[in-house]
Design an enzyme around this catalytic site. Sequence first.
Site, PDB file in Angstrom:
ATOM      1  N   ARG A  75       0.824  -1.214   0.000  1.00  0.00           N
ATOM      2  CA  ARG A  75       0.000   0.000   0.000  1.00  0.00           C
ATOM      3  C   ARG A  75       0.860   1.266   0.000  1.00  0.00           C
ATOM      4  NH1 ARG A  75      -5.267   0.155   0.918  1.00  0.00           N
ATOM      5  NH2 ARG A  75      -5.265  -1.965   1.695  1.00  0.00           N
ATOM      6  N   ASN A  77     -13.608  12.703  -1.035  1.00  0.00           N
ATOM      7  CA  ASN A  77     -14.213  11.418  -1.377  1.00  0.00           C
ATOM      8  C   ASN A  77     -15.719  11.561  -1.223  1.00  0.00           C
ATOM      9  OD1 ASN A  77     -14.363   8.604  -1.938  1.00  0.00           O
ATOM     10  ND2 ASN A  77     -14.634   8.205   0.246  1.00  0.00           N
ATOM     11  N   THR A  78     -16.457  10.768  -1.989  1.00  0.00           N
ATOM     12  CA  THR A  78     -17.891  10.672  -1.740  1.00  0.00           C
ATOM     13  C   THR A  78     -18.221   9.233  -1.386  1.00  0.00           C
ATOM     14  OG1 THR A  78     -20.109  11.057  -2.606  1.00  0.00           O
ATOM     15  CG2 THR A  78     -18.445  10.357  -4.208  1.00  0.00           C
ATOM     16  N   HIS A  79     -19.130   9.077  -0.440  1.00  0.00           N
ATOM     17  CA  HIS A  79     -19.465   7.737   0.055  1.00  0.00           C
ATOM     18  C   HIS A  79     -20.989   7.587   0.063  1.00  0.00           C
ATOM     19  CE1 HIS A  79     -18.920   4.044   2.269  1.00  0.00           C
ATOM     20  NE2 HIS A  79     -19.870   4.452   3.090  1.00  0.00           N
ATOM     21  N   ASP A 104     -13.168   6.066   5.067  1.00  0.00           N
ATOM     22  CA  ASP A 104     -14.450   6.786   5.199  1.00  0.00           C
ATOM     23  C   ASP A 104     -14.588   7.542   6.522  1.00  0.00           C
ATOM     24  OD1 ASP A 104     -15.164   5.714   2.705  1.00  0.00           O
ATOM     25  OD2 ASP A 104     -16.027   3.934   3.629  1.00  0.00           O
TER      26      ASP A 104
HETATM   27  C1  GRF Z   1     -20.611   6.329  -5.779  1.00  0.00           C
HETATM   28  O1  GRF Z   1     -21.851   5.954  -5.203  1.00  0.00           O
HETATM   29  C2  GRF Z   1     -19.594   6.612  -4.709  1.00  0.00           C
HETATM   30  O2  GRF Z   1     -20.153   7.151  -3.545  1.00  0.00           O
HETATM   31  C3  GRF Z   1     -19.067   5.242  -4.433  1.00  0.00           C
HETATM   32  O3  GRF Z   1     -18.950   4.659  -5.711  1.00  0.00           O
HETATM   33  C4  GRF Z   1     -19.965   5.198  -6.554  1.00  0.00           C
HETATM   34  C5  GRF Z   1     -19.312   5.632  -7.847  1.00  0.00           C
HETATM   35  O4  GRF Z   1     -20.189   5.504  -8.925  1.00  0.00           O
HETATM   36  N1  GRF Z   1     -17.839   5.301  -3.663  1.00  0.00           N
HETATM   37  P1  GRF Z   1     -19.716   5.613 -10.451  1.00  0.00           P
HETATM   38  O5  GRF Z   1     -18.672   4.537 -10.682  1.00  0.00           O
HETATM   39  O6  GRF Z   1     -19.157   6.992 -10.658  1.00  0.00           O
HETATM   40  O7  GRF Z   1     -20.973   5.388 -11.251  1.00  0.00           O
END
Ligand code: GRF
Length: 183
Positions: free
Chosen positions: A60, A104-106, A142
């Site tokens: 990593r 980041n989005t979760h 996260d």
């Molecule tokens: C999103 O829901 C994000 O929060 C998660 O992965 C998804 C990405 O979607 N970590 P995409 O590959 O851009 O359609």
Amino acid sequence: MVNLAVLASGTGSLFAAMLEQKLPIRLMVTDRPCRALEIADEAGLPHVLLPRRFGKGFDRDAYTREMLALFREHHIGLVAMAGFMTVFTPRMFAEDAYRLKILNTHPSLLPSFKGDHAVKDAIVYGVKTSGCTIHWTTEELDAGPIIAQESVKVLPSDTVESLHERIKEVERQLYPALLKTLI
Ligand code: GRF
């Protein structure tokens, strides 16, 4: 104008939404072959596949070092993870590196349902409301400081796919808008 890098591992629909918003994306990086790379190729954007090992033997820290070198080579000032599935080691978040420069989005309302199966875990738990969280990225999965959240109702008829798609509809609006404001 700050140079933005987008990291993805999947279908890249969030990345496509960022492209539509004309964000200053200068680099797309993935950790595995995936649709996001093709989207970057079609858009004529510099894109790199930095493949990683899965399971035992994954170094990593070496991977983090390689990513850091890529960011520096492309003069990247801000990074948006959009479905990117690899966590970096602390060297990425040092003061002279990318501390508070990677978002980041979760697909859950953090701190609930961290990890790779957030949407499924929320359905199995039986929550009536879930959503998405945009946060600063740290070496802990996260867990970085939260910047924005939006809720999405969980319907009795929801499958993992249907709920995740409604969450992604929100993410495709919220994330590019937030990046625009930050930039
Ligand atoms: C999103 O829901 C994000 O929060 C998660 O992965 C998804 C990405 O979607 N970590 P995409 O590959 O851009 O359609």
